[in-house]
Design a protein around this motif. Structure first.
Motif, PDB file in Angstrom:
ATOM      1  N   ARG A 125       0.829  -1.211   0.000  1.00 40.37           N
ATOM      2  CA  ARG A 125       0.000   0.000   0.000  1.00 40.37           C
ATOM      3  C   ARG A 125       0.859   1.255   0.000  1.00 40.37           C
ATOM      4  NH1 ARG A 125      -2.418  -2.970   4.301  1.00 40.37           N
ATOM      5  NH2 ARG A 125      -4.209  -4.194   3.577  1.00 40.37           N
ATOM      6  N   ASN A 126       2.017   1.165   0.603  1.00 34.04           N
ATOM      7  CA  ASN A 126       2.903   2.322   0.695  1.00 34.04           C
ATOM      8  C   ASN A 126       3.848   2.428  -0.500  1.00 34.04           C
ATOM      9  OD1 ASN A 126       3.765   4.606   2.245  1.00 34.04           O
ATOM     10  ND2 ASN A 126       5.625   3.482   2.794  1.00 34.04           N
ATOM     11  N   ASN A 129       3.991   5.694  -2.604  1.00 34.54           N
ATOM     12  CA  ASN A 129       4.673   6.771  -1.882  1.00 34.54           C
ATOM     13  C   ASN A 129       6.186   6.573  -1.896  1.00 34.54           C
ATOM     14  OD1 ASN A 129       2.192   7.922  -1.213  1.00 34.54           O
ATOM     15  ND2 ASN A 129       2.021   6.716   0.671  1.00 34.54           N
ATOM     16  N   CYS A 154      -0.674   1.240  -9.186  1.00 37.86           N
ATOM     17  CA  CYS A 154      -1.928   1.635  -8.524  1.00 37.86           C
ATOM     18  C   CYS A 154      -2.697   0.446  -7.961  1.00 37.86           C
ATOM     19  CB  CYS A 154      -2.811   2.409  -9.498  1.00 37.86           C
ATOM     20  SG  CYS A 154      -2.175   4.062  -9.886  1.00 37.86           S
ATOM     21  N   CYS A 155      -2.335  -0.771  -8.351  1.00 42.25           N
ATOM     22  CA  CYS A 155      -2.979  -1.955  -7.766  1.00 42.25           C
ATOM     23  C   CYS A 155      -2.755  -2.020  -6.264  1.00 42.25           C
ATOM     24  CB  CYS A 155      -2.437  -3.227  -8.416  1.00 42.25           C
ATOM     25  SG  CYS A 155      -2.993  -3.495 -10.103  1.00 42.25           S
ATOM     26  N   ASN A 157      -3.361   0.119  -4.183  1.00 40.32           N
ATOM     27  CA  ASN A 157      -4.428   0.814  -3.456  1.00 40.32           C
ATOM     28  C   ASN A 157      -5.592  -0.105  -3.104  1.00 40.32           C
ATOM     29  OD1 ASN A 157      -3.003   3.253  -3.668  1.00 40.32           O
ATOM     30  ND2 ASN A 157      -3.864   3.647  -5.698  1.00 40.32           N
ATOM     31  N   ASP A 158      -5.661  -1.277  -3.723  1.00 35.39           N
ATOM     32  CA  ASP A 158      -6.770  -2.206  -3.462  1.00 35.39           C
ATOM     33  C   ASP A 158      -6.202  -3.616  -3.335  1.00 35.39           C
ATOM     34  OD1 ASP A 158      -9.138  -3.503  -3.179  1.00 35.39           O
ATOM     35  OD2 ASP A 158     -10.001  -2.887  -5.102  1.00 35.39           O
ATOM     36  N   THR A 159      -5.682  -3.916  -2.166  1.00 34.07           N
ATOM     37  CA  THR A 159      -5.053  -5.223  -1.959  1.00 34.07           C
ATOM     38  C   THR A 159      -6.081  -6.355  -1.920  1.00 34.07           C
ATOM     39  OG1 THR A 159      -5.073  -4.779   0.429  1.00 34.07           O
ATOM     40  CG2 THR A 159      -3.039  -4.302  -0.762  1.00 34.07           C
TER      41      THR A 159
END
Length: 307
Positions: A125-126, A129, A154-155, A157-159
């Motif tokens: 998720r990080n 960043n 961007c995947c 962002n939705d694990t």
């Protein structure tokens, strides 16, 4: 604290080793021609393939491994050389190509380090960043490559969707898990399996329960007789072809064992059936009636120019 210090020292040493390897690699490239550099500057050279199955067997989260694979696969395999202006001199062309190659090395090396740092879903998720913090480029000369890479990043962002996708593709599944993937195991409670009739008054099997409902129209006659079903026992049905197996098993674990045995046997039979179905030697129709009758003095060896 000593263990943490040891881990920190190991990571620092690994980082130094990587930096030294890349410095040596760049020095080696500096004395090469453009063609020689092109043969060496590839993704597989700069970012060796990851053995995902081995990492999964060591206990690493499959979703993390799948995200690593998506990002790595989205990276271009070779540098994308931008359009060279018409009439540019040989020196200018050389400079444009070398600049593109150097940028590619920096980008792949940066992603290699960031991807290998991933250990948990939180790290995934990080990841966007971290890409920004490290200043690793996400813009490539070709827009479709940029889109592909950005989409992969961007995947993170939705694990949840990422995990579902990896499971749907059976990523890093063991043979046993692949055998069980298409089956749903249930316990017969006296109500979740019923015999119903369609508009033609033909019997069919109806399986229902929490979150699922399935009508099976090609069930064997013995399964349409509810006296053959024992309450409290387990069974399984194939989600794809509605095949029912392991009826009246003592436990769900016994059902799993039967599924694995059944699927392995089916795969072995299919493999055996493929044997001997390859391309056969073509014999022209006019020669089919000819049979060897003379003595074979060459022991079936073909003639060569040395004879």
């Amino acid at each position: 604290m000593s263990k943490l210090r040891d881990v920190g020292n190991q990571e620092e040493m690994m980082a130094k080793d990587k930096a030294e390897e890349r410095r040596i690699f760049r020095e080696m490239l500096s004395g090469m021609t453009t063609a020689e550099r092109n043969s060496l500057i590839t993704k597989d050279k700069l970012f060796p393939p990851i053995h995902y199955q081995a990492e999964s067997e060591k206990g690493k989260d499959r979703t993390v491994l799948y995200f690593m694979k998506k990002v790595r696969d989205a990276l271009p395999p070779r540098p994308n050389i931008p359009n060279i202006p018409y009439g540019a001199s040989a020196e200018a062309k050389e400079q444009i190509i070398r600049t593109a190659q150097d940028k590619y090395i920096d980008m792949i090396s940066g992603y290699c380090d960031l991807i290998q740092e991933l250990d948990s879903l939180e790290d995934c998720r990080n990841f966007p960043n971290r890409v920004k913090e490290e200043g690793v480029s996400t813009t490539l000369p070709k827009s479709r490559d940029t889109y592909k890479l950005t989409k992969a990043i961007c995947c993170a962002n939705d694990t949840v969707s990422l995990r579902r996708e990896s499971e749907r593709k059976q990523f890093c599944f063991t043979p046993e898990e692949k055998a069980l993937a298409d089956y749903q195991i249930l316990t017969y409670n006296g109500e979740n399996v019923q015999v119903k009739q369609n508009y033609r008054n033909e019997d069919y099997l109806h399986i229902s329960g929490f979150g699922y409902r399935r009508s099976i129209f090609n069930a064997p006659p013995e399964l349409l007789n509810m006296d053959n079903w024992k309450e409290g026992t387990s069974f399984a049905f194939n989600i794809k072809n509605s095949e029912i197996i392991a009826v009246n098993s003592e436990s769900q674990e016994a059902v799993r064992e039967k599924i694995i045995e059944y699927e392995f046997a089916k795969a072995a039979a299919a493999k055996e059936a493929k044997k001997g179905t390859g391309t056969k030697r073509l014999i022209p129709p006019p020669l089919k009636h000819i049979r060897e009758s003379a003595t074979d003095y060459r022991d079936s060896k073909d003639a060569t120019q040395e004879d």
